[in-house]
Write an enzyme that holds these catalytic residues in place. Structure first.
Site, PDB file in Angstrom:
ATOM      1  N   ASP A 100     -24.033  28.819 -35.115  1.00 37.12           N
ATOM      2  CA  ASP A 100     -24.900  27.511 -35.625  1.00 37.12           C
ATOM      3  C   ASP A 100     -25.865  27.242 -34.487  1.00 37.12           C
ATOM      4  O   ASP A 100     -26.031  26.122 -33.798  1.00 37.12           O
ATOM      5  CB  ASP A 100     -24.017  26.288 -35.698  1.00 37.12           C
ATOM      6  CG  ASP A 100     -22.988  26.563 -36.795  1.00 37.12           C
ATOM      7  OD1 ASP A 100     -23.250  27.448 -37.587  1.00 37.12           O
ATOM      8  OD2 ASP A 100     -22.236  25.571 -37.277  1.00 37.12           O
ATOM      9  N   LYS A 103     -22.827  27.552 -44.446  1.00 42.60           N
ATOM     10  CA  LYS A 103     -21.714  26.949 -44.676  1.00 42.60           C
ATOM     11  C   LYS A 103     -21.865  25.482 -44.566  1.00 42.60           C
ATOM     12  O   LYS A 103     -23.012  24.938 -43.910  1.00 42.60           O
ATOM     13  CB  LYS A 103     -20.619  27.256 -43.349  1.00 42.60           C
ATOM     14  CG  LYS A 103     -21.155  26.791 -42.352  1.00 42.60           C
ATOM     15  CD  LYS A 103     -20.081  27.465 -40.950  1.00 42.60           C
ATOM     16  CE  LYS A 103     -20.622  27.027 -39.652  1.00 42.60           C
ATOM     17  NZ  LYS A 103     -20.916  25.665 -39.541  1.00 42.60           N
ATOM     18  N   CYS A 154     -17.213  24.331 -34.267  1.00 40.25           N
ATOM     19  CA  CYS A 154     -17.399  25.434 -35.208  1.00 40.25           C
ATOM     20  C   CYS A 154     -17.112  26.945 -34.619  1.00 40.25           C
ATOM     21  O   CYS A 154     -16.508  27.656 -35.145  1.00 40.25           O
ATOM     22  CB  CYS A 154     -18.864  25.596 -35.691  1.00 40.25           C
ATOM     23  SG  CYS A 154     -19.070  24.228 -36.931  1.00 40.25           S
TER      24      CYS A 154
HETATM   25  C1  VGL Z   1     -20.783  21.619 -36.006  1.00 37.23           C
HETATM   26  C2  VGL Z   1     -20.048  19.327 -36.035  1.00 37.23           C
HETATM   27  C3  VGL Z   1     -20.599  19.200 -37.542  1.00 37.23           C
HETATM   28  C4  VGL Z   1     -20.753  22.679 -35.123  1.00 37.23           C
HETATM   29  C5  VGL Z   1     -21.205  21.535 -37.317  1.00 37.23           C
HETATM   30  O1  VGL Z   1     -21.533  23.574 -35.567  1.00 37.23           O
HETATM   31  O2  VGL Z   1     -20.075  22.833 -34.207  1.00 37.23           O
HETATM   32  N1  VGL Z   1     -20.117  20.436 -35.773  1.00 37.23           N
HETATM   33  N2  VGL Z   1     -21.178  20.312 -38.128  1.00 37.23           N
END
Ligand code: VGL
Ligand code: ZN
Length: 200
Positions: A11, A109, A154
């Site tokens: 991410d 995702k 994540c």
């Molecule tokens: C994430 C919160 C919500 C992450 C993704 O990538 O850690 N955290 N969505």
């Protein structure tokens, strides 16, 4: 013949970097290290948080809720977030400095409205697979190295699922940054250590 380890980059998207909707402090500081690391791996995988605007993890889709509230979903507790990584938005794009050409697989995702997905292996109901396990196994990969954002969400959930699925797992902490919500970073480090994740 066993495959060589995969580098899984979690991410590294605009919304998790400075100026983004859910900015992780120091998020963009890790990009140069992640770019350099890629040269050491034959297998490089990116994950991309990819939500519809109607996603139930967004506080804006709940009445009387604000970001960082905790709510009960059918699958258990869920933090409500500011709207982030909306499909097709600039915030959902990978950071412009992240080298993406060597990535062979991009796992999206969190695209189901009703279920959040922190882990790149399973959604937060802990049963709906993303397909990443199948991808790695068909490439005979049994070892994964994790970097990216956020370490306590994540990255942690991906690491714990990878252990449950039998992978050797290393998290390179210097190539991660955390949100650190109510002690979540310390808890994540303990949980990962207990699960047999190597914290490098
Ligand atoms: C994430 C919160 C919500 C992450 C993704 O990538 O850690 N955290 N969505
Ligand atoms: Zn998300």
């Amino acid at each position: 013949m066993p495959g060589s380890p995969a580098l899984i980059i979690i991410d590294v998207q605009n919304d998790f970097c400075e100026g983004g909707a859910l900015a992780v402090p120091g998020g963009s500081e890790i990009i140069a290290q992640i770019n350099a690391l890629q040269a050491d791996f034959d297998a490089v995988v990116l994950s991309q948080d990819w939500h519809p605007q109607s996603h139930t993890s967004f506080a804006s889709n709940h009445v009387d809720s604000v970001p960082y509230d905790l709510v009960e979903m059918s699958y258990g507790a869920q933090v409500l977030w500011p709207d982030h990584c909306v499909q097709g938005s600039m915030g959902a794009e990978f950071h412009v400095d992240l080298a993406t050409n060597r990535a062979q697989m991009i796992v999206r995702k969190g695209f189901r409205t009703e279920i959040d997905s922190y882990s790149a292996f399973f959604e937060n109901d802990q049963t709906t697979p993303t397909g990443l396990d199948g991808y790695l196994k068909t490439r005979s990969i049994s070892e994964v190295v994790l970097v990216g954002l956020a370490l306590d969400f994540c990255v942690q959930f991906t690491a714990l699922d990878a252990r449950k699925l039998g992978y050797e797992v290393t998290v390179i902490q210097s190539a991660c940054r955390a949100i650190d919500l109510n002690g979540s970073l310390a808890e994540a480090l303990v949980a990962m250590k207990r699960a047999g994740v190597t914290l490098a």
